[in-house]
Design a protein around this motif. Structure first.
Motif, mmCIF file in Angstrom:
data_model
loop_
_atom_site.group_PDB
_atom_site.id
_atom_site.type_symbol
_atom_site.label_atom_id
_atom_site.label_comp_id
_atom_site.label_asym_id
_atom_site.label_seq_id
_atom_site.Cartn_x
_atom_site.Cartn_y
_atom_site.Cartn_z
ATOM 1 N N MET A 95 55.076 17.595 -8.818
ATOM 2 C CA MET A 95 54.614 19.147 -9.026
ATOM 3 C C MET A 95 53.902 19.465 -10.284
ATOM 4 N N LEU A 96 53.187 18.636 -10.744
ATOM 5 C CA LEU A 96 52.468 19.113 -11.859
ATOM 6 C C LEU A 96 51.393 20.156 -11.541
ATOM 7 N N ASP A 97 50.904 21.254 -12.386
ATOM 8 C CA ASP A 97 49.919 22.054 -12.251
ATOM 9 C C ASP A 97 48.683 21.855 -13.012
ATOM 10 N N GLU A 98 49.105 21.369 -14.296
ATOM 11 C CA GLU A 98 48.183 20.911 -15.224
ATOM 12 C C GLU A 98 48.487 19.767 -16.060
ATOM 13 N N PRO A 99 47.333 19.290 -16.881
ATOM 14 C CA PRO A 99 47.611 18.016 -17.551
ATOM 15 C C PRO A 99 48.672 18.005 -18.670
ATOM 16 N N LYS A 100 48.569 19.058 -19.353
ATOM 17 C CA LYS A 100 49.566 19.447 -20.425
ATOM 18 C C LYS A 100 51.247 19.236 -20.188
ATOM 19 N N GLN A 101 51.223 19.565 -18.831
ATOM 20 C CA GLN A 101 52.583 19.290 -18.310
ATOM 21 C C GLN A 101 53.318 17.914 -18.492
ATOM 22 N N ALA A 102 52.277 17.049 -18.532
ATOM 23 C CA ALA A 102 52.850 15.655 -18.522
ATOM 24 C C ALA A 102 53.466 15.348 -19.672
ATOM 25 N N GLU A 103 53.455 16.216 -20.652
ATOM 26 C CA GLU A 103 54.043 15.766 -21.928
ATOM 27 C C GLU A 103 55.453 15.902 -22.093
ATOM 28 N N VAL A 104 56.059 16.415 -20.931
ATOM 29 C CA VAL A 104 57.321 16.751 -20.855
ATOM 30 C C VAL A 104 58.019 15.323 -20.710
ATOM 31 N N ALA A 105 57.184 14.522 -19.863
ATOM 32 C CA ALA A 105 57.826 13.206 -19.919
ATOM 33 C C ALA A 105 58.265 12.414 -21.255
ATOM 34 N N LEU A 106 57.304 12.654 -22.326
ATOM 35 C CA LEU A 106 57.771 12.127 -23.783
ATOM 36 C C LEU A 106 58.973 12.689 -24.251
ATOM 37 N N ALA A 124 50.092 7.005 -17.834
ATOM 38 C CA ALA A 124 50.507 8.177 -17.042
ATOM 39 C C ALA A 124 49.561 9.524 -17.635
ATOM 40 N N GLU A 125 49.464 9.645 -19.078
ATOM 41 C CA GLU A 125 48.987 10.777 -19.384
ATOM 42 C C GLU A 125 47.268 10.743 -19.088
ATOM 43 N N LEU A 126 46.672 9.656 -18.891
ATOM 44 C CA LEU A 126 45.309 9.432 -18.507
ATOM 45 C C LEU A 126 45.306 9.676 -17.139
ATOM 46 N N GLU A 127 46.362 9.286 -16.426
ATOM 47 C CA GLU A 127 46.236 9.558 -14.936
ATOM 48 C C GLU A 127 46.304 11.125 -14.441
ATOM 49 N N ALA A 128 46.988 11.792 -15.512
ATOM 50 C CA ALA A 128 47.264 13.281 -15.160
ATOM 51 C C ALA A 128 45.821 13.878 -15.660
ATOM 52 N N GLU A 129 45.113 13.566 -16.517
ATOM 53 C CA GLU A 129 43.634 14.051 -16.651
ATOM 54 C C GLU A 129 42.815 13.710 -15.722
ATOM 55 N N VAL A 130 42.706 12.605 -15.191
ATOM 56 C CA VAL A 130 41.885 12.037 -14.109
ATOM 57 C C VAL A 130 42.259 12.792 -13.048
ATOM 58 N N ASP A 131 43.377 12.800 -12.442
ATOM 59 C CA ASP A 131 43.764 13.436 -11.121
ATOM 60 C C ASP A 131 43.501 15.203 -11.273
ATOM 61 N N PHE A 132 43.782 15.735 -12.543
ATOM 62 C CA PHE A 132 43.449 17.178 -12.628
ATOM 63 C C PHE A 132 41.978 17.415 -12.411
ATOM 64 N N GLU A 133 41.144 16.474 -12.777
ATOM 65 C CA GLU A 133 39.458 16.701 -12.410
ATOM 66 C C GLU A 133 39.411 16.848 -11.042
ATOM 67 N N ALA A 134 40.041 15.475 -10.238
ATOM 68 C CA ALA A 134 39.696 15.350 -9.195
ATOM 69 C C ALA A 134 40.133 16.527 -8.199
ATOM 70 N N ARG A 135 41.289 17.061 -8.810
ATOM 71 C CA ARG A 135 41.916 18.388 -7.778
ATOM 72 C C ARG A 135 41.004 19.355 -8.230
ATOM 73 N N MET A 136 40.613 19.672 -9.133
ATOM 74 C CA MET A 136 39.577 20.980 -9.362
ATOM 75 C C MET A 136 38.429 20.695 -8.584
ATOM 76 N N GLY A 137 37.925 19.333 -8.685
ATOM 77 C CA GLY A 137 36.687 19.008 -7.781
ATOM 78 C C GLY A 137 36.998 19.439 -6.205
ATOM 79 N N TYR A 138 38.310 19.062 -5.773
ATOM 80 C CA TYR A 138 38.437 19.327 -4.507
ATOM 81 C C TYR A 138 38.761 20.861 -4.043
ATOM 82 N N VAL A 139 38.930 21.509 -5.103
ATOM 83 C CA VAL A 139 39.095 23.205 -4.887
ATOM 84 C C VAL A 139 37.717 23.715 -4.774
ATOM 85 N N GLU A 140 36.852 23.215 -5.456
ATOM 86 C CA GLU A 140 35.389 23.489 -5.557
ATOM 87 C C GLU A 140 34.800 23.226 -4.194
#
Length: 379
Positions: free
Chosen positions: A226-237, A315-331
């Motif tokens: 249930m992430l909304d943005e890549p920065k939230q992935a830092e919680v895992a650390l 996982a951090e890299l995947e968070a960035e890639v998925d976020f870009e794909a998610r934004m493209g999907y919304v567009e």
């Protein structure tokens, strides 16, 4: 057979949805999969995978543990996937006795499958911890919220204590020491594990060695949902650091999953998201995690080829890639008219309300932690 228990420190983090969809992904990969609903007292996994209302389930077996366990295993419309329903309506099914836990664990370990996925209830009840420890590679699901991450850490801490307690023979100096603390009213979960182990190593080196040997095979894994943005992935650390410093535990990161409104539509249709729309961002994240699990070594052998550090970087890299794909999907949805600007505004407003609620929650927890620290309490 691989055993994959999936747990969470609290409810509402998407644990059951992940368990169901991972099972589908494994089945689609040609594995013979059994999905067991052990979220007793809140069993609804059959709705997620589109099964008719089950007539028998775990409760049926628990009412007579000498009965044929195979009669509670049902086929599904998904090739290679079978299902063991839970029972939400049988009184006491969420609070199992030790003999029931032992009998059920024995039957689960003997099922004929390549992969057994176990959807556990939320929280840290003893039965949940025992089923989670059927494998050294269980999965803990969390979200980026403060309460979810804290509860994920506390779940793992409780699991370590359960592993510790079960490693000490009754009557051993270590067992007597822990029992003494319990009888004095000391909450074991509030103790600082490194200091506790240091004391046990002095009074009972043999029990200390047994526990350390069992810990060598305990390497749980994390999914951040249930992430909304890549920065939230830092919680895992933060969860990883706490586990390493306070529990002596290595935590592997399997990946992140973004919030996806399509999941609600799939759930209303009684379909796993993988079957409803396999190209969705959420579906692709599930497939990616399933591939990592299938490529890993056998259940009780710790992953050596891919280091813990690499799993978090990946996982951090995947968070960035998925976020870009998610934004493209919304567009794309906006351009084709499937999503109006009004829909987007309402979504943003809804998320803003959630953020405000989380801020209040965060402030409340901070005040409690500050008070606890001033009183000399240490989590």
């Amino acid at each position: 057979m691989r055993i994959l228990p999936i747990a969470s420190g609290k409810g509402g983090v998407g644990k059951s949805l992940i368990a169901a969809n991972l099972s589908v992904a494994f089945a689609q990969a040609g594995k013979r999969v059994i999905l067991a609903d052990l979220d007793l007292g809140a069993s609804n996994l059959h709705l997620i995978i589109g099964c008719r209302s089950p007539q028998t389930g775990i409760g049926t077996f628990l009412s007579d543990t000498r009965s044929d366990f195979s009669r509670v295993i049902m086929d599904t419309d998904i090739p290679n996937l079978r299902f063991i329903p839970g029972d939400a309506e049988i009184p006491g099914s969420a609070n199992l006795k030790q003999n029931q836990i032992t009998a059920l664990a024995k039957r689960l370990l003997s099922v004929d499958a390549d992969i057994l996925v176990i959807d556990l209830g939320a929280g840290s009840h003893q039965s949940i911890l025992d089923f989670f420890l059927l494998s050294g590679r269980g999965i803990v699901v969390s979200t980026p919220t403060v309460t979810a991450t804290l509860n994920a850490y506390l779940f793992l801490k409780n699991t370590v204590f359960r592993l510790m307690y079960s490693s000490f023979s009754r009557g051993s100096p270590a067992h007597i020491y822990l029992e003494g603390l319990r009888k004095e009213g000391t909450a074991l979960q509030k103790l600082y594990i490194p200091k506790l182990l240091e004391h046990i190593s002095r009074i009972d080196p043999e029990s200390h060695g047994k526990f350390l040997k069992r810990m060598q095979y305990f390497h749980p894994r994390l999914i951040l949902n249930m992430l909304d943005e890549p920065k939230q992935a830092e919680v895992a650390l933060k969860i990883r650091r706490s586990c390493s410093e306070y529990l002596g535990l290595d935590l592997e990161h399997l990946g992140v999953i973004y919030r996806d409104s399509l999941q609600d539509i799939a759930l209303a249709s009684h379909l796993p998201i993988l079957l409803y729309k396999n190209e969705a961002i959420l579906s692709q994240a599930i497939y990616r995690i399933a591939d990592k699990i299938l490529q890993s070594e056998e259940d009780e052998v710790f992953l050596e080829g891919r280091s813990i550090e690499e799993s978090f970087q990946e996982a951090e890299l995947e968070a960035e890639v998925d976020f870009e794909a998610r934004m493209g999907y919304v567009e794309d949805l906006l351009h084709c008219g499937a999503l109006s600007m009004g829909d987007l505004v309402e979504t943003v407003k809804s998320q803003q309300l959630e953020i405000n609620q989380l801020r209040k929650e965060n402030l409340f927890l901070k005040s409690k932690l500050t008070k606890a620290i001033t009183q000399g309490f240490k989590i």
